[in-house]
Design a protein around this motif. Structure first.
Motif, PDB file in Angstrom:
ATOM      1  N   MET A  12     -26.102  50.846  -6.997  1.00 48.53           N
ATOM      2  CA  MET A  12     -25.377  49.999  -5.929  1.00 48.53           C
ATOM      3  C   MET A  12     -25.143  51.159  -4.625  1.00 48.53           C
ATOM      4  SD  MET A  12     -25.521  46.809  -5.929  1.00 48.53           S
ATOM      5  CE  MET A  12     -24.380  46.367  -4.470  1.00 48.53           C
ATOM      6  N   SER A  13     -25.679  52.421  -5.264  1.00 48.24           N
ATOM      7  CA  SER A  13     -25.421  53.518  -4.138  1.00 48.24           C
ATOM      8  C   SER A  13     -26.271  53.346  -2.681  1.00 48.24           C
ATOM      9  CB  SER A  13     -25.877  54.867  -4.674  1.00 48.24           C
ATOM     10  OG  SER A  13     -25.600  56.046  -3.912  1.00 48.24           O
ATOM     11  N   THR A  66     -33.319  51.885  -4.583  1.00 48.84           N
ATOM     12  CA  THR A  66     -34.389  51.724  -5.109  1.00 48.84           C
ATOM     13  C   THR A  66     -34.839  51.999  -6.594  1.00 48.84           C
ATOM     14  OG1 THR A  66     -35.332  53.764  -4.232  1.00 48.84           O
ATOM     15  CG2 THR A  66     -35.484  51.934  -2.789  1.00 48.84           C
ATOM     16  N   ASN A  67     -34.080  52.885  -7.206  1.00 51.24           N
ATOM     17  CA  ASN A  67     -34.193  53.153  -8.764  1.00 51.24           C
ATOM     18  C   ASN A  67     -33.539  52.050  -9.427  1.00 51.24           C
ATOM     19  OD1 ASN A  67     -36.080  55.487  -8.184  1.00 51.24           O
ATOM     20  ND2 ASN A  67     -34.150  56.568  -7.651  1.00 51.24           N
ATOM     21  N   SER A  68     -32.855  51.207  -9.012  1.00 53.20           N
ATOM     22  CA  SER A  68     -31.995  50.250  -9.687  1.00 53.20           C
ATOM     23  C   SER A  68     -32.819  49.467 -10.537  1.00 53.20           C
ATOM     24  CB  SER A  68     -31.396  49.220  -8.762  1.00 53.20           C
ATOM     25  OG  SER A  68     -30.651  48.559  -9.401  1.00 53.20           O
TER      26      SER A  68
END
Length: 94
Positions: A12-13, A66-68
């Motif tokens: 959620m960063s 985007t890496n979630s």
């Protein structure tokens, strides 16, 4: 009832970052756009934004990073998987 949860991970960063604390109000009826904490059978406790609701009282989640883990990988959550809605974020001190 309120819970305090320490955030781990970066999904959620920058909205909510690793090391922040969130205050979570218990609910099993998440609303579209809310940030919630939920339990996933494979990924465990996760914090994400509600991006979809259906008429079976299920919901889908998505992170801001985007890496979630993708919404498709997580699938639909039953409403009972929702621990609660994030009502306050306490940023870690730098």
């Amino acid at each position: 009832m309120l819970n305090i949860i320490k955030v781990t991970g970066l999904s959620m960063s920058p909205v909510v970052s690793c090391g922040d604390f969130v205050i979570v109000r218990r609910t099993t009826r998440p609303k579209l756009g809310s940030i919630v904490v939920a339990i996933h059978p494979k990924y465990g406790q996760i914090i994400k934004r509600v991006v979809s609701l259906n008429d079976k009282e299920e919901f889908q989640l998505s992170g801001t990073n985007t890496n979630s883990i993708s919404t498709q990988e997580m699938g639909w959550f039953p409403r009972e998987a929702c621990i609660g809605k994030v009502v306050l974020t306490i940023k870690k001190s730098t």
